[in-house]
Motif scaffolding. Structure first.
Motif, PDB file in Angstrom:
ATOM      1  N   SER A   1       0.817  -1.214   0.000  1.00  0.00           N
ATOM      2  CA  SER A   1       0.000   0.000   0.000  1.00  0.00           C
ATOM      3  C   SER A   1       0.854   1.269   0.000  1.00  0.00           C
ATOM      4  O   SER A   1       0.376   2.340  -0.340  1.00  0.00           O
ATOM      5  CB  SER A   1      -0.954   0.011   1.203  1.00  0.00           C
TER       6      SER A   1
ATOM      7  N   SER B   1      -6.919  -2.762   2.555  1.00  0.00           N
ATOM      8  CA  SER B   1      -5.803  -2.736   1.601  1.00  0.00           C
ATOM      9  C   SER B   1      -5.718  -4.075   0.893  1.00  0.00           C
ATOM     10  O   SER B   1      -5.932  -5.119   1.504  1.00  0.00           O
ATOM     11  CB  SER B   1      -4.472  -2.491   2.320  1.00  0.00           C
TER      12      SER B   1
ATOM     13  N   ARG C   1      -5.856  -5.785  -6.955  1.00  0.00           N
ATOM     14  CA  ARG C   1      -6.565  -4.516  -7.108  1.00  0.00           C
ATOM     15  C   ARG C   1      -7.256  -4.452  -8.464  1.00  0.00           C
ATOM     16  O   ARG C   1      -6.820  -5.066  -9.429  1.00  0.00           O
ATOM     17  CB  ARG C   1      -5.594  -3.348  -6.964  1.00  0.00           C
TER      18      ARG C   1
ATOM     19  N   GLY D   1     -12.370  -5.067  -3.311  1.00  0.00           N
ATOM     20  CA  GLY D   1     -12.568  -4.024  -2.302  1.00  0.00           C
ATOM     21  C   GLY D   1     -13.996  -3.512  -2.307  1.00  0.00           C
ATOM     22  O   GLY D   1     -14.604  -3.312  -1.247  1.00  0.00           O
ATOM     23  N   SER D   2     -14.546  -3.311  -3.508  1.00  0.00           N
ATOM     24  CA  SER D   2     -15.938  -2.851  -3.624  1.00  0.00           C
ATOM     25  C   SER D   2     -16.897  -3.835  -2.962  1.00  0.00           C
ATOM     26  O   SER D   2     -17.839  -3.439  -2.267  1.00  0.00           O
ATOM     27  CB  SER D   2     -16.330  -2.673  -5.090  1.00  0.00           C
TER      28      SER D   2
ATOM     29  N   VAL E   1      -9.333   8.637   4.582  1.00  0.00           N
ATOM     30  CA  VAL E   1      -8.498   8.382   3.416  1.00  0.00           C
ATOM     31  C   VAL E   1      -7.582   9.578   3.216  1.00  0.00           C
ATOM     32  O   VAL E   1      -7.915  10.703   3.599  1.00  0.00           O
ATOM     33  CB  VAL E   1      -9.319   8.132   2.122  1.00  0.00           C
TER      34      VAL E   1
ATOM     35  N   SER F   1      -5.450   9.786  -2.352  1.00  0.00           N
ATOM     36  CA  SER F   1      -5.592   8.342  -2.556  1.00  0.00           C
ATOM     37  C   SER F   1      -6.663   8.024  -3.593  1.00  0.00           C
ATOM     38  O   SER F   1      -7.785   8.547  -3.525  1.00  0.00           O
ATOM     39  CB  SER F   1      -5.960   7.662  -1.241  1.00  0.00           C
TER      40      SER F   1
ATOM     41  N   SER G   1      -8.379   5.486  -3.630  1.00  0.00           N
ATOM     42  CA  SER G   1      -9.504   4.837  -2.947  1.00  0.00           C
ATOM     43  C   SER G   1     -10.593   5.842  -2.581  1.00  0.00           C
ATOM     44  O   SER G   1     -11.760   5.472  -2.418  1.00  0.00           O
ATOM     45  CB  SER G   1      -9.030   4.085  -1.706  1.00  0.00           C
ATOM     46  N   ARG G   2     -10.230   7.095  -2.478  1.00  0.00           N
ATOM     47  CA  ARG G   2     -11.215   8.137  -2.178  1.00  0.00           C
ATOM     48  C   ARG G   2     -12.356   8.088  -3.192  1.00  0.00           C
ATOM     49  O   ARG G   2     -13.530   8.174  -2.840  1.00  0.00           O
ATOM     50  CB  ARG G   2     -10.530   9.503  -2.205  1.00  0.00           C
TER      51      ARG G   2
ATOM     52  N   LEU H   1     -13.322   5.570  -5.055  1.00  0.00           N
ATOM     53  CA  LEU H   1     -14.106   4.350  -4.863  1.00  0.00           C
ATOM     54  C   LEU H   1     -15.156   4.582  -3.784  1.00  0.00           C
ATOM     55  O   LEU H   1     -16.336   4.284  -3.971  1.00  0.00           O
ATOM     56  CB  LEU H   1     -13.199   3.174  -4.482  1.00  0.00           C
ATOM     57  N   PHE H   2     -14.729   5.125  -2.651  1.00  0.00           N
ATOM     58  CA  PHE H   2     -15.671   5.373  -1.563  1.00  0.00           C
ATOM     59  C   PHE H   2     -16.751   6.368  -1.997  1.00  0.00           C
ATOM     60  O   PHE H   2     -17.935   6.182  -1.683  1.00  0.00           O
ATOM     61  CB  PHE H   2     -14.945   5.865  -0.311  1.00  0.00           C
TER      62      PHE H   2
END
Length: 174
Positions: free
Chosen positions: A34, A101, A107, A112-113, A134, A138, A140-141, A143-144
């Protein structure tokens, strides 16, 4: 043709299991993965990077144990293979994702979803919000945010994202 496509990209079987002391090395590897992009920017040797990852992982684990003693620490399995980690602190009115992570090779496959979706479903069933910090840069931000999380606090480099509890369904006669 659709059948061939399904065989090439089957939906992975995802499950969680509690992390044990035997998983420490794997969890550290996930942590290192990560941080890999960020560490490639520093002019350190591989040995220096590895030492930094060990030190930071130990500090992070210590922080989680001290500040979130009731959190669950789980290994994410994909088709039976360890693929990532999920640390969650379940509170009275909130489910806080401390860390999710994945190893680089897992990935972008929807794992993760799926894990986050399951946490959202758990929270909705219990009338709780789901939150996560987050880093503002990132990936991932996004995604959220796609999953309904909204920024509720900006603490510089870290953003607190939250997905409110689902509104309770109104039944007839209520």
């Amino acid at each position: 043709m659709a059948e061939e496509s399904a065989r090439e990209n089957p939906t992975p079987a995802v499950r969680l299991r509690p992390a044990s002391d035997d998983d420490e090395s794997f969890l550290q590897t996930v942590y290192g993965d990560s941080r890999s992009e960020e560490l490639m920017r520093v002019p350190w040797s591989e040995e220096q990077r590895a030492a930094f990852v060990r030190m930071q992982f130990a500090a992070q684990q210590s922080h989680y144990r001290e500040h979130f003693p009731n959190a669950t620490h789980e290994v994410i399995l994909v088709d039976g293979r360890p693929a990532g980690r999920l640390y969650v602190d379940r509170r009275d009115v909130e489910i806080r994702i401390l860390d999710i992570s994945m190893l680089v090779e897992f990935r972008g496959r929807g794992v993760g979803s799926l894990v986050i979706k399951n946490l959202i479903e758990e929270a909705d069933a219990e009338g709780k919000t789901v939150s996560v910090y987050v880093e503002n840069y990132s990936p991932s931000r996004f995604l959220f945010e796609r999953m309904g999380f909204r920024q509720v606090a900006d603490e510089g480099i870290n953003l607190l994202l939250e997905r409110p509890a689902a509104a309770p369904l109104k039944g007839s006669g209520d």
